[in-house]
Enzyme design. Structure first.
Site, PDB file in Angstrom:
ATOM      1  N   ASN A   9      34.890  45.906  42.452  1.00 13.88           N
ATOM      2  CA  ASN A   9      35.549  44.693  42.943  1.00 13.88           C
ATOM      3  C   ASN A   9      34.914  43.512  42.224  1.00 13.88           C
ATOM      4  OD1 ASN A   9      36.476  42.487  44.337  1.00 13.88           O
ATOM      5  ND2 ASN A   9      35.518  43.023  46.306  1.00 13.88           N
ATOM      6  N   LYS A  11      35.673  40.453  42.442  1.00 10.97           N
ATOM      7  CA  LYS A  11      35.695  39.217  43.241  1.00 10.97           C
ATOM      8  C   LYS A  11      36.163  38.039  42.375  1.00 10.97           C
ATOM      9  CE  LYS A  11      32.314  41.309  46.239  1.00 10.97           C
ATOM     10  NZ  LYS A  11      31.194  41.192  47.155  1.00 10.97           N
ATOM     11  N   HIS A  95      38.991  42.850  52.867  1.00 17.64           N
ATOM     12  CA  HIS A  95      37.576  42.751  52.491  1.00 17.64           C
ATOM     13  C   HIS A  95      36.882  41.774  53.435  1.00 17.64           C
ATOM     14  CE1 HIS A  95      33.968  41.774  50.238  1.00 17.64           C
ATOM     15  NE2 HIS A  95      34.151  42.910  49.591  1.00 17.64           N
ATOM     16  N   GLU A  97      34.898  39.459  52.982  1.00 21.26           N
ATOM     17  CA  GLU A  97      34.915  38.048  52.558  1.00 21.26           C
ATOM     18  C   GLU A  97      36.244  37.396  52.922  1.00 21.26           C
ATOM     19  OE1 GLU A  97      33.744  38.894  48.547  1.00 21.26           O
ATOM     20  OE2 GLU A  97      31.763  39.440  49.292  1.00 21.26           O
ATOM     21  N   GLU A 167      32.076  48.929  54.318  1.00 21.46           N
ATOM     22  CA  GLU A 167      31.179  47.962  53.700  1.00 21.46           C
ATOM     23  C   GLU A 167      30.458  47.173  54.785  1.00 21.46           C
ATOM     24  OE1 GLU A 167      32.567  47.029  49.406  1.00 21.46           O
ATOM     25  OE2 GLU A 167      33.464  45.582  50.756  1.00 21.46           O
ATOM     26  N   GLY A 173      26.090  42.087  48.625  1.00 26.21           N
ATOM     27  CA  GLY A 173      25.485  41.045  47.800  1.00 26.21           C
ATOM     28  C   GLY A 173      24.065  40.683  48.196  1.00 26.21           C
ATOM     29  N   SER A 212      25.902  46.640  47.900  1.00 24.35           N
ATOM     30  CA  SER A 212      24.738  46.786  47.022  1.00 24.35           C
ATOM     31  C   SER A 212      24.592  48.187  46.417  1.00 24.35           C
ATOM     32  CB  SER A 212      23.451  46.372  47.748  1.00 24.35           C
ATOM     33  OG  SER A 212      23.523  45.014  48.139  1.00 24.35           O
ATOM     34  N   GLY A 234      28.600  43.483  42.458  1.00 21.68           N
ATOM     35  CA  GLY A 234      27.714  43.069  41.365  1.00 21.68           C
ATOM     36  C   GLY A 234      27.557  44.102  40.255  1.00 21.68           C
TER      37      GLY A 234
HETATM   38  P1  13P Z   1      27.941  44.130  46.121  1.00 25.78           P
HETATM   39  O1  13P Z   1      27.992  45.465  45.447  1.00 25.78           O
HETATM   40  O2  13P Z   1      27.737  42.992  45.175  1.00 25.78           O
HETATM   41  O3  13P Z   1      26.991  44.142  47.281  1.00 25.78           O
HETATM   42  O4  13P Z   1      29.401  43.874  46.750  1.00 25.78           O
HETATM   43  C1  13P Z   1      29.973  44.875  47.505  1.00 25.78           C
HETATM   44  C2  13P Z   1      31.377  44.527  47.793  1.00 25.78           C
HETATM   45  O5  13P Z   1      31.671  43.618  48.551  1.00 25.78           O
HETATM   46  C3  13P Z   1      32.431  45.290  47.110  1.00 25.78           C
HETATM   47  O6  13P Z   1      33.687  45.038  47.635  1.00 25.78           O
END
Ligand code: 13P
Length: 250
Positions: A9, A11, A95, A97, A167, A173, A212, A234
């Site tokens: 992802n 983002k 998601h 977020e 998640e 993150g 992560s 990430g």
């Molecule tokens: P990270 O791998 O950066 O923690 O993000 C996870 C995520 O939200 C994937 O959708």
């Protein structure tokens, strides 16, 4: 029986040029992979170009969101058919977020999931508890509600075709991954809860872990019986680290 799916992802990252440079490298580095499905979810503005670059490769692309209506006066929104038209076979839905910053609810997740399926897209429906919810010991309750409301009303075939992504919000993150045991515990619970909704689909549905995920922890996570893949943020942004996730040691 369940083919692993490794998803990235991106983002709100990368211009067209940056995106193309990563997928060019990725195409080369994972061209020999056949035992893992690979998916990247770039921004809307880069989808078309990324899709052109990936034609004929073993990498699928997905959008990070869509709107459930088919067309009309919905300024700024993108319909399921438009997502499909840009070359996507998957779409992320709900998601954390989007739930946190853009008012996404289990009800909108359900509408989007059904609209995505109707357009021939595979929804990757994200669920997960916040740190506060984990500390209050309501993780299972939260996951169960998100699944039962977000994924309600599907046919048996649709229920088996969707992808679920667990998640935990506190692991996104933050560099703080759920331990393989912690993740497995929730994945097993999610599969059981899904089984109460769709008996046959629950053994077929792929449940990804996200939060992560990195080249160091991916193999231990993937050894868990109910973890069928990863959804990385990430670590999916660079070809080198995402390749290591796709080629995790088995
Ligand atoms: P990270 O791998 O950066 O923690 O993000 C996870 C995520 O939200 C994937 O959708």
């Amino acid at each position: 029986m369940r083919k692993p799916l490794m998803a990235g992802n991106w983002k709100m990252n990368k211009t067209v040029e940056e995106a193309i440079s990563v997928v060019k490298a990725l195409k080369r580095s994972i061209s020999d992979v056949t035992d893992v499905d690979v998916l990247i979810c770039p921004t809307f503005t880069t989808l078309y170009a990324v899709n052109n670059e990936l034609k004929g490769s073993n990498i699928d692309i997905g959008a990070q969101n869509l709107f459930w209506e088919t067309k009309g006066a919905f300024t700024g929104e993108i319909s399921p058919a438009m997502v499909k038209d840009a070359g996507c076979s998957y779409v992320l839905i709900g998601h954390s977020e989007r739930r946190q910053y853009f008012g996404e609810t289990d009800e909108t997740v359900n509408k989007k999931t059904k609209a995505a399926l109707a357009a021939g897209l595979i929804p990757v429906v994200c669920v997960g508890e916040t740190l506060k919810e984990r500390e209050e010991n309501v993780t299972f309750k939260v996951i169960e509600k998100q699944l039962k409301e977000g994924l309600a009303g599907l046919t048996a075939e649709q229920a088996a075709s969707v992808v679920i992504a667990y998640e935990p919000v506190w692991a996104i993150g933050t560099g703080k991954t759920a331990s393989p045991d912690q993740a497995q515990e929730v994945h097993a619970f999610a599969r059981k809860a899904y089984g109460e909704m769709y008996v046959d689909a629950s053994q077929k549905v792929r449940i990804l872990y996200g939060g992560s995920v990195n080249p160091t922890n991916v193999s231990e996570l993937m050894k868990q019986p109910d973890i069928d893949g990863g959804l990385a943020g990430g670590a999916s942004l660079q070809a080198e680290s995402f390749t290591k996730l796709v080629k995790y040691s088995k």
